[in-house]
Design a protein around this motif. Structure first.
Motif, PDB file in Angstrom:
ATOM      1  N   GLU A 187      58.486  64.791  67.862  1.00  0.00           N
ATOM      2  CA  GLU A 187      59.443  65.890  67.921  1.00  0.00           C
ATOM      3  C   GLU A 187      58.852  67.079  68.677  1.00  0.00           C
ATOM      4  O   GLU A 187      59.539  67.736  69.455  1.00  0.00           O
ATOM      5  CB  GLU A 187      59.868  66.328  66.515  1.00  0.00           C
ATOM      6  CG  GLU A 187      60.758  65.333  65.796  1.00  0.00           C
ATOM      7  CD  GLU A 187      59.985  64.225  65.099  1.00  0.00           C
ATOM      8  OE1 GLU A 187      58.734  64.267  65.074  1.00  0.00           O
ATOM      9  OE2 GLU A 187      60.629  63.290  64.600  1.00  0.00           O
ATOM     10  N   PHE A 188      57.568  67.351  68.445  1.00  0.00           N
ATOM     11  CA  PHE A 188      56.907  68.445  69.156  1.00  0.00           C
ATOM     12  C   PHE A 188      56.861  68.160  70.653  1.00  0.00           C
ATOM     13  O   PHE A 188      57.165  69.035  71.463  1.00  0.00           O
ATOM     14  CB  PHE A 188      55.486  68.653  68.607  1.00  0.00           C
ATOM     15  CG  PHE A 188      54.718  69.716  69.333  1.00  0.00           C
ATOM     16  CD1 PHE A 188      54.950  71.052  69.056  1.00  0.00           C
ATOM     17  CD2 PHE A 188      53.773  69.382  70.299  1.00  0.00           C
ATOM     18  CE1 PHE A 188      54.253  72.043  69.733  1.00  0.00           C
ATOM     19  CE2 PHE A 188      53.074  70.363  70.969  1.00  0.00           C
ATOM     20  CZ  PHE A 188      53.306  71.695  70.682  1.00  0.00           C
ATOM     21  N   SER A 189      56.485  66.944  71.016  1.00  0.00           N
ATOM     22  CA  SER A 189      56.401  66.623  72.443  1.00  0.00           C
ATOM     23  C   SER A 189      57.778  66.600  73.094  1.00  0.00           C
ATOM     24  O   SER A 189      57.931  67.039  74.234  1.00  0.00           O
ATOM     25  CB  SER A 189      55.681  65.289  72.654  1.00  0.00           C
ATOM     26  OG  SER A 189      56.406  64.245  72.053  1.00  0.00           O
ATOM     27  N   ASP A 190      58.797  66.114  72.382  1.00  0.00           N
ATOM     28  CA  ASP A 190      60.154  66.110  72.944  1.00  0.00           C
ATOM     29  C   ASP A 190      60.708  67.526  73.115  1.00  0.00           C
ATOM     30  O   ASP A 190      61.406  67.815  74.086  1.00  0.00           O
ATOM     31  CB  ASP A 190      61.097  65.297  72.060  1.00  0.00           C
ATOM     32  CG  ASP A 190      60.803  63.805  72.114  1.00  0.00           C
ATOM     33  OD1 ASP A 190      60.116  63.371  73.074  1.00  0.00           O
ATOM     34  OD2 ASP A 190      61.246  63.079  71.201  1.00  0.00           O
ATOM     35  N   ALA A 191      60.386  68.402  72.185  1.00  0.00           N
ATOM     36  CA  ALA A 191      60.893  69.769  72.253  1.00  0.00           C
ATOM     37  C   ALA A 191      60.226  70.587  73.358  1.00  0.00           C
ATOM     38  O   ALA A 191      60.811  71.524  73.889  1.00  0.00           O
ATOM     39  CB  ALA A 191      60.698  70.466  70.911  1.00  0.00           C
ATOM     40  N   ASN A 192      58.989  70.221  73.716  1.00  0.00           N
ATOM     41  CA  ASN A 192      58.240  71.021  74.685  1.00  0.00           C
ATOM     42  C   ASN A 192      57.938  70.269  75.977  1.00  0.00           C
ATOM     43  O   ASN A 192      57.046  70.677  76.731  1.00  0.00           O
ATOM     44  CB  ASN A 192      56.932  71.492  74.049  1.00  0.00           C
ATOM     45  CG  ASN A 192      57.182  72.357  72.846  1.00  0.00           C
ATOM     46  OD1 ASN A 192      57.888  73.344  72.927  1.00  0.00           O
ATOM     47  ND2 ASN A 192      56.620  71.966  71.715  1.00  0.00           N
TER      48      ASN A 192
END
Length: 169
Positions: A111-116
């Motif tokens: 989720e962190f990598s997808d959001a950023n």
């Protein structure tokens, strides 16, 4: 008025007591990151790693993991500078940088990598190579048009003599 002053004072004390705990974790993260970047990037410029955004996640074994978007510089041949933005994950409990294979057990890493994902990338800093190329062109031009005409020329000195004598050649 007195209640607002007390609330502001307590908020300031709270912020000042929390901030040193967070900065020590960030310092340990930056130290571990520096060592990892030296090993993974042969052209990494020391001291340029900067955390742009970070988030605290949990590993499946309960360890605290810091996910961060890191901006760093690489320098090749002393003039080609590239500014890169990458994801890095740090296990704060074990004090080590996590590899990509270890992220499967970290909750929220995808989720962190997808959001950023839009923050990732690299860009080349062009000003230094362009400056050197301009100097390579400008220096010979200055020599040809400013320095060379000021040299002593025998043809200019001898021209009036050759014009007075009608020597056939």
């Amino acid at each position: 008025m007195l209640k607002k002053a007390w609330a502001s004072l307590l908020a300031l004390i709270f912020i000042l007591t929390i901030a040193p705990l967070n900065t020590s974790a960030n310092e340990a993260f930056l130290d571990a990151l520096e060592e990892d970047l030296k090993a993974t990037h042969y052209d990494y410029k020391e001291g340029t790693a900067e955390i742009v955004k970070q988030e605290t996640l949990r590993h499946s074994n309960g360890n605290e993991v810091i996910a961060a978007v890191v901006e760093l510089d690489t320098v090749r041949d002393g003039i080609f500078i590239t500014r890169k933005t990458e994801f890095h994950y740090y296990d704060a409990t074990d004090n080590k940088i996590l590899a990509t294979a270890d992220l499967v057990e970290v909750e929220g890493a995808t989720e962190f990598s997808d959001a950023n994902i839009d923050m990732l990338g690299q860009k080349v800093v062009y000003w230094l190579p362009v400056l050197i190329l301009l100097l390579l062109i400008a220096v010979p031009v200055v020599i040809l048009f400013v320095v060379v005409p000021r040299f002593y020329s025998t043809t200019e000195y001898m021209n009036p003599i050759y014009e007075k004598n009608d020597n056939p050649r």
